[in-house]
Design a protein around this motif. Structure first.
Motif, PDB file in Angstrom:
ATOM      1  N   GLY A 147       0.791  -1.148   0.048  1.00 29.66           N
ATOM      2  CA  GLY A 147      -0.058  -0.084   0.080  1.00 29.66           C
ATOM      3  C   GLY A 147       0.834   1.327  -0.016  1.00 29.66           C
ATOM      4  O   GLY A 147       0.488   2.275   0.659  1.00 29.66           O
ATOM      5  N   HIS A 148       1.965   1.313  -0.629  1.00 28.79           N
ATOM      6  CA  HIS A 148       3.096   2.234  -0.678  1.00 28.79           C
ATOM      7  C   HIS A 148       3.132   2.767  -2.071  1.00 28.79           C
ATOM      8  O   HIS A 148       3.226   2.110  -3.042  1.00 28.79           O
ATOM      9  N   PRO A 149       3.077   4.135  -2.556  1.00 24.00           N
ATOM     10  CA  PRO A 149       3.593   4.485  -3.779  1.00 24.00           C
ATOM     11  C   PRO A 149       4.923   4.283  -3.916  1.00 24.00           C
ATOM     12  O   PRO A 149       5.757   4.355  -2.986  1.00 24.00           O
ATOM     13  N   LEU A 150       5.224   4.228  -5.295  1.00 22.37           N
ATOM     14  CA  LEU A 150       6.526   3.666  -5.409  1.00 22.37           C
ATOM     15  C   LEU A 150       7.322   4.591  -6.652  1.00 22.37           C
ATOM     16  O   LEU A 150       6.423   4.781  -7.834  1.00 22.37           O
ATOM     17  N   ARG A 151       8.459   5.041  -6.767  1.00 25.76           N
ATOM     18  CA  ARG A 151       9.197   5.818  -7.773  1.00 25.76           C
ATOM     19  C   ARG A 151      10.058   5.112  -8.256  1.00 25.76           C
ATOM     20  O   ARG A 151      11.020   4.499  -7.565  1.00 25.76           O
ATOM     21  N   LEU A 152      10.236   4.709  -9.490  1.00 29.43           N
ATOM     22  CA  LEU A 152      11.364   3.957 -10.153  1.00 29.43           C
ATOM     23  C   LEU A 152      12.131   5.094 -11.135  1.00 29.43           C
ATOM     24  O   LEU A 152      11.554   6.001 -11.636  1.00 29.43           O
ATOM     25  N   ALA A 153      13.474   4.633 -10.873  1.00 28.55           N
ATOM     26  CA  ALA A 153      14.144   5.410 -11.707  1.00 28.55           C
ATOM     27  C   ALA A 153      15.451   4.890 -12.064  1.00 28.55           C
ATOM     28  O   ALA A 153      15.958   3.968 -11.721  1.00 28.55           O
ATOM     29  N   GLY A 154      15.938   5.164 -13.484  1.00 27.36           N
ATOM     30  CA  GLY A 154      17.123   4.401 -14.204  1.00 27.36           C
ATOM     31  C   GLY A 154      16.996   4.403 -15.479  1.00 27.36           C
ATOM     32  O   GLY A 154      15.828   4.533 -16.034  1.00 27.36           O
ATOM     33  N   PRO A 155      18.042   3.863 -16.332  1.00 27.06           N
ATOM     34  CA  PRO A 155      17.950   3.813 -17.581  1.00 27.06           C
ATOM     35  C   PRO A 155      17.276   2.425 -17.942  1.00 27.06           C
ATOM     36  O   PRO A 155      17.268   1.528 -17.298  1.00 27.06           O
ATOM     37  N   ILE A 156      16.450   2.658 -19.114  1.00 26.27           N
ATOM     38  CA  ILE A 156      15.887   1.468 -19.701  1.00 26.27           C
ATOM     39  C   ILE A 156      16.738   0.602 -20.601  1.00 26.27           C
ATOM     40  O   ILE A 156      16.989   0.976 -21.579  1.00 26.27           O
ATOM     41  N   GLY A 157      17.361  -0.459 -19.827  1.00 28.39           N
ATOM     42  CA  GLY A 157      18.347  -1.359 -20.567  1.00 28.39           C
ATOM     43  C   GLY A 157      17.674  -2.264 -21.502  1.00 28.39           C
ATOM     44  O   GLY A 157      18.552  -2.757 -22.465  1.00 28.39           O
ATOM     45  N   ASP A 158      16.578  -2.599 -21.228  1.00 28.29           N
ATOM     46  CA  ASP A 158      15.793  -3.666 -22.043  1.00 28.29           C
ATOM     47  C   ASP A 158      14.325  -3.260 -22.160  1.00 28.29           C
ATOM     48  O   ASP A 158      13.512  -3.282 -21.596  1.00 28.29           O
ATOM     49  N   MET A 159      13.906  -2.449 -23.604  1.00 24.29           N
ATOM     50  CA  MET A 159      12.863  -1.933 -23.851  1.00 24.29           C
ATOM     51  C   MET A 159      11.941  -3.040 -24.019  1.00 24.29           C
ATOM     52  O   MET A 159      10.740  -2.591 -23.492  1.00 24.29           O
ATOM     53  N   ASP A 160      12.098  -4.200 -24.509  1.00 18.75           N
ATOM     54  CA  ASP A 160      10.832  -5.303 -24.602  1.00 18.75           C
ATOM     55  C   ASP A 160      10.444  -5.461 -22.981  1.00 18.75           C
ATOM     56  O   ASP A 160       9.117  -5.819 -22.801  1.00 18.75           O
ATOM     57  N   TYR A 161      11.432  -5.658 -22.237  1.00 15.67           N
ATOM     58  CA  TYR A 161      10.892  -6.052 -20.704  1.00 15.67           C
ATOM     59  C   TYR A 161      10.423  -4.961 -20.166  1.00 15.67           C
ATOM     60  O   TYR A 161       9.216  -5.150 -19.510  1.00 15.67           O
ATOM     61  N   PHE A 162      10.723  -3.464 -20.316  1.00 10.23           N
ATOM     62  CA  PHE A 162       9.933  -2.316 -19.993  1.00 10.23           C
ATOM     63  C   PHE A 162       8.519  -2.290 -20.294  1.00 10.23           C
ATOM     64  O   PHE A 162       7.611  -2.260 -19.481  1.00 10.23           O
ATOM     65  N   ARG A 163       8.426  -2.771 -21.500  1.00 12.51           N
ATOM     66  CA  ARG A 163       7.077  -2.551 -22.295  1.00 12.51           C
ATOM     67  C   ARG A 163       6.141  -3.625 -21.706  1.00 12.51           C
ATOM     68  O   ARG A 163       4.921  -3.464 -21.496  1.00 12.51           O
ATOM     69  N   THR A 164       6.558  -4.863 -21.502  1.00  5.46           N
ATOM     70  CA  THR A 164       5.844  -5.879 -21.094  1.00  5.46           C
ATOM     71  C   THR A 164       5.551  -6.127 -19.701  1.00  5.46           C
ATOM     72  O   THR A 164       4.441  -6.480 -19.177  1.00  5.46           O
ATOM     73  N   HIS A 165       6.838  -5.717 -18.951  1.00  7.06           N
ATOM     74  CA  HIS A 165       6.547  -6.177 -17.632  1.00  7.06           C
ATOM     75  C   HIS A 165       6.283  -4.850 -16.501  1.00  7.06           C
ATOM     76  O   HIS A 165       6.027  -5.027 -15.405  1.00  7.06           O
ATOM     77  N   VAL A 166       7.039  -3.756 -16.990  1.00  9.27           N
ATOM     78  CA  VAL A 166       7.002  -2.534 -16.199  1.00  9.27           C
ATOM     79  C   VAL A 166       5.970  -1.665 -16.488  1.00  9.27           C
ATOM     80  O   VAL A 166       5.350  -1.245 -15.600  1.00  9.27           O
TER      81      VAL A 166
END
Length: 356
Positions: free
Chosen positions: A215-234
């Motif tokens: 139940g906590h908000p989350l901020r993600l930060a960092g370079p996207i090293g795998d665009m397919d993974y980012f689009r599919t899972h994040v």
């Protein structure tokens, strides 16, 4: 009193050594170059084109060798990036093996490539290699090639030193350090933070799942090293509570981390070190993570809580308790255990021994 040294610092050729950093290896190399220079040593950094001009950078010749059509058509031909990197380190080590090596009191290799190890016997200066990863076949082959490998090895953690011990019996542990003057103790806040390269082995999607469960908000930060993974899972997990802040420079990232209630660290592999852990501790931000690799060395009971690997439910259950840890004690852990000064002391001492 220690004397000033001339140090050749060999970086990874894959990414420039500049902000915003592509990953922990680039951040480490940049920080080490600055720390050694501040201590009065002359550091020449051999790094990829586009690296920080404030450093004394000698650009690695990262370009494609001129190959014949017959060579290019060989079925065993590696991809172009592999050939470019290989060619760059081959030229560098040939130069250091000639008159170039006489200019330095020590050559410190921070790359992940095998040639700086394999060709070290040709270099007149002492060669140090820092082991940043678990064993790889290329590096193991390079170490075993000569009858006696002349390289002095360091490791970034006890965990990494132990992984290499069957082949490297006596790697000195010098942990990566962070600049505690930059990564200052923050006041915390309501959100959690996750930082690092957005790739499957870092598990940011698991951090998002744990934060939502808790139940906590989350901020993600960092370079996207795998665009397919980012689009599919994040990306599917992003909403008003789980947000992506982008690829930030150190100062912006330090503010984000310092303003968080806790940092989630969710490796899906055995992290050799985990620079993001040290950065969070320096900000006084307690760490809640998976107990994998070297995390248990960096985090103690006063600075964070660790869950079994890959157990999102257990991680979520630890978050509230983690946010209640004393931020001053967390900061003290960083100052004593993983500061930039401690790292620079370790390397300077080693260099002096070898130069003597």
């Amino acid at each position: 009193m220690s004397r000033s040294l001339r140090i050749a610092l060999v970086a990874s050729a894959r990414f420039p050594i500049k902000e915003p950093f592509a990953g922990g290896l680039e951040a480490h190399t940049w920080s080490l170059a600055h720390a050694l220079t501040a201590r009065g040593h002359h550091v020449e950094l051999f790094a990829a084109p586009g690296s920080d001009p404030a450093l004394d950078v000698v650009e690695l010749p990262v370009h494609r060798p001129s190959l014949s059509s017959a060579a290019r058509s060989d079925v065993s031909m590696p991809d172009h990036a592999w050939m470019e990197e290989h060619h760059a380190y081959l030229r560098l080590m040939l130069d250091l093996g000639e008159d170039g090596g006489r200019h330095y009191d020590v050559v410190h290799n921070n790359s992940l490539h095998h040639l700086p190890i394999a060709m070290a016997p040709a270099v007149r200066s002492p060669v140090v290699t820092t082991l940043h990863t678990p064993p790889t076949p290329w590096l193991e082959s390079a170490i075993q090639a000569p009858a006696h490998c002349p390289v002095t090895f360091t490791a970034v953690s006890d965990h990494t030193a132990a992984a290499w011990r069957p082949l490297v019996a006596a790697a000195r542990v010098i942990r990566n350090g962070v600049d505690t003057a930059l990564w200052r103790r923050g006041e915390g806040g309501d959100h959690l933070v996750w930082s690092g390269r957005i790739v499957p082995e870092k598990g940011p999607h698991l951090a998002a799942e744990a934060a939502r469960k808790a139940g906590h908000p989350l901020r993600l930060a960092g370079p996207i090293g795998d665009m397919d993974y980012f689009r599919t899972h994040v990306a599917p997990l992003l909403d008003e509570d789980i947000t992506y802040a982008g690829h930030l420079g150190r100062r912006d990232l330090a503010r984000l981390v310092g303003g968080a209630a806790a940092a989630l660290v969710t490796p899906c592999w055995d992290e050799p070190y985990g620079l993001v852990v040290a950065e969070a501790l320096a900000c006084g931000t307690p760490v809640c993570g998976f107990d994998r690799g070297a995390l248990g060395e960096i985090v103690d009971e006063d600075s964070g809580l660790l869950a079994p690997p890959d157990d999102v439910g257990a991680l979520a259950e630890l978050i509230d308790a983690t946010t209640r840890l004393d931020r001053r004690a967390v900061r003290t852990r960083a100052e004593r255990f993983c500061s930039l000064d401690a790292m620079a002391d370790g390397y300077t001492s080693l260099y002096q021994e070898l130069a003597a």
